[in-house]
Design an enzyme around this catalytic site. Structure first.
Site, mmCIF file in Angstrom:
data_model
loop_
_atom_site.group_PDB
_atom_site.id
_atom_site.type_symbol
_atom_site.label_atom_id
_atom_site.label_comp_id
_atom_site.label_asym_id
_atom_site.label_seq_id
_atom_site.Cartn_x
_atom_site.Cartn_y
_atom_site.Cartn_z
ATOM 1 N N ARG A 127 0.788 -1.243 0.000
ATOM 2 C CA ARG A 127 0.000 0.000 0.000
ATOM 3 C C ARG A 127 0.814 1.285 0.000
ATOM 4 N NH1 ARG A 127 -4.980 0.299 3.873
ATOM 5 N NH2 ARG A 127 -3.392 0.354 5.495
ATOM 6 N N ASP A 128 2.145 1.201 -0.094
ATOM 7 C CA ASP A 128 2.921 2.447 -0.153
ATOM 8 C C ASP A 128 4.175 2.267 -1.002
ATOM 9 O OD1 ASP A 128 3.321 5.137 0.304
ATOM 10 O OD2 ASP A 128 4.218 4.876 2.290
ATOM 11 N N ILE A 129 3.984 1.684 -2.196
ATOM 12 C CA ILE A 129 5.116 1.482 -3.112
ATOM 13 C C ILE A 129 5.420 2.809 -3.793
ATOM 14 C CG2 ILE A 129 5.859 0.337 -5.240
ATOM 15 C CD1 ILE A 129 4.082 -2.051 -4.339
#
Length: 203
Positions: A127-129
């Protein structure tokens, strides 16, 4: 209670602070007092403990190995492998767009890292690439770091309640429309590939 606090202090006392890596996010470089090995210590207030327990028990190549997990009150202390390298963000800032063959190699490596997480039941979604969460070693190996935003997906919640992720890389469902699924990470990979090739995020 108090017993837990003493246990926590004891377990953490083996790791001596060496340098502050990121004050805003409470990330410190630490050294084990006996083995002299260097690790990264993170103190998290928002996390999904199941993600970290899974990564600790079943390490994934391309993700820093977790050495120690200590939960106390509403905080999670994570001691993990220190990866020496530059972030993809630093590389893009320094050299601009990458050659196609290099960009594709990086995307392929990220897919290899994410595949075992996405194929779990329930899947784990990062969820935070984004470029600052990708470390490139001197050998050209990629590491995906910062699983603070990651969570096990569940069918019980039909939407994410708040945006966890980063504006521009987050998929539409991360803005509260639906619960994040593996597709959210795939969306972020698309944004990332566009940025690596053109130097810009798609509008």
């Amino acid at each position: 209670g108090q017993v837990l606090d003493v246990d926590v202090e004891l377990r953490l006392s083996f790791y001596r602070d060496v340098a502050m890596l990121n004050e805003e996010h409470g990330v410190t470089l630490v050294q084990h007092v006996e083995t002299k090995k260097i690790f990264v210590k993170k103190i998290l207030a928002i996390y999904d403990i199941r993600v970290f327990e899974h990564l600790m028990s079943k390490p994934v190549p391309g993700i820093p190995r977790i050495q120690e997990l200590v939960e106390t009150g509403s905080r999670l202390y994570v001691i993990e492998e220190y990866i020496s390298g530059v972030s993809l963000q630093e590389r893009l800032d320094a050299v601009g767009p990458l050659k196609t063959v290099v960009a594709l190699s990086y995307i392929r490596q990220l897919c290899d890292i994410l595949r075992p997480l996405h194929s779990l039941s329930p899947p784990i979604v990062h969820r935070d690439i984004k470029p600052s969460n990708i470390i490139i070693t001197s050998a050209g190996q990629l590491y995906l770091v910062d699983f603070n935003s990651a969570k096990e997906t569940s069918g019980s919640k039909d939407r994410d309640t708040v945006l966890i992720g980063t504006f521009g890389y987050a998929a539409p469902e991360q803005y509260g429309f639906l619960a994040s699924q593996p597709t959210a990470d795939i969306y972020a990979l698309g944004v990332l590939l566009n940025e690596m090739l053109t130097g810009k995020k798609p509008q």
